[in-house]
Design a protein around this motif. Structure first.
Motif, short mmCIF file in Angstrom:
data_model
loop_
_atom_site.label_atom_id
_atom_site.label_comp_id
_atom_site.label_asym_id
_atom_site.label_seq_id
_atom_site.Cartn_x
_atom_site.Cartn_y
_atom_site.Cartn_z
N ASN A 1 1.08 4.41 -2.58
CA ASN A 1 1.04 5.81 -2.13
C ASN A 1 2.20 6.62 -2.70
O ASN A 1 2.03 7.78 -3.07
N THR B 1 -6.26 6.09 1.10
CA THR B 1 -5.52 4.84 1.21
C THR B 1 -4.98 4.65 2.62
O THR B 1 -4.97 3.53 3.15
N LEU C 1 -7.82 3.48 4.69
CA LEU C 1 -8.05 2.08 4.39
C LEU C 1 -7.02 1.19 5.08
O LEU C 1 -7.36 0.13 5.61
N VAL D 1 -4.16 9.38 -1.50
CA VAL D 1 -3.26 8.84 -0.48
C VAL D 1 -3.91 8.92 0.90
O VAL D 1 -3.79 7.99 1.71
N LEU E 1 0.82 -1.21 0.00
CA LEU E 1 0.00 0.00 0.00
C LEU E 1 0.86 1.26 0.00
O LEU E 1 0.53 2.25 -0.67
#
Length: 100
Positions: free
Chosen positions: A43, A65, A68, A62, A39
């Motif tokens: 980013n 994310t 998340l 970002v 991840l």
């Protein structure tokens, strides 16, 4: 000014390290850390392209994310706690045997 190619190479290296960790480890905590690396590589790409194109769209993604990833860690740690409680360890191959 750093060229975007450097960021892309860094992101590719971090992503490959994450994939390698995901494929070779049996520890559930290392699974979570490997997913976090992947991840973070995404980013890095989003921020690099956002900076290259001169807008903040990638940086906005970002932030989503990162939210998340925080939710994924919370759920993953809950699963790891149940795995440790039921199988006295965090080895994911023990969970496939269905023994209590």
């Amino acid at each position: 000014m750093v060229p975007p190619q450097y960021y892309l190479v860094l992101a590719a290296a971090v992503f490959c390290i994450g994939v390698f960790g995901l494929l070779t480890r049996r520890n559930a905590l290392l699974f979570l850390m490997s997913v976090e690396l992947m991840l973070n590589a995404a980013n890095i790409n989003l921020v690099a392209f956002s900076q290259f194109w001169g807008n903040v769209t990638g940086q906005t993604f970002v932030l989503f994310t990162m939210a998340l990833a925080a939710a994924e860690v919370a759920v993953g740690l809950g699963i790891i706690l149940v795995l440790y409680r039921n199988f006295a360890g965090v080895d994911v191959t023990d969970a496939t045997t269905m023994r209590w």
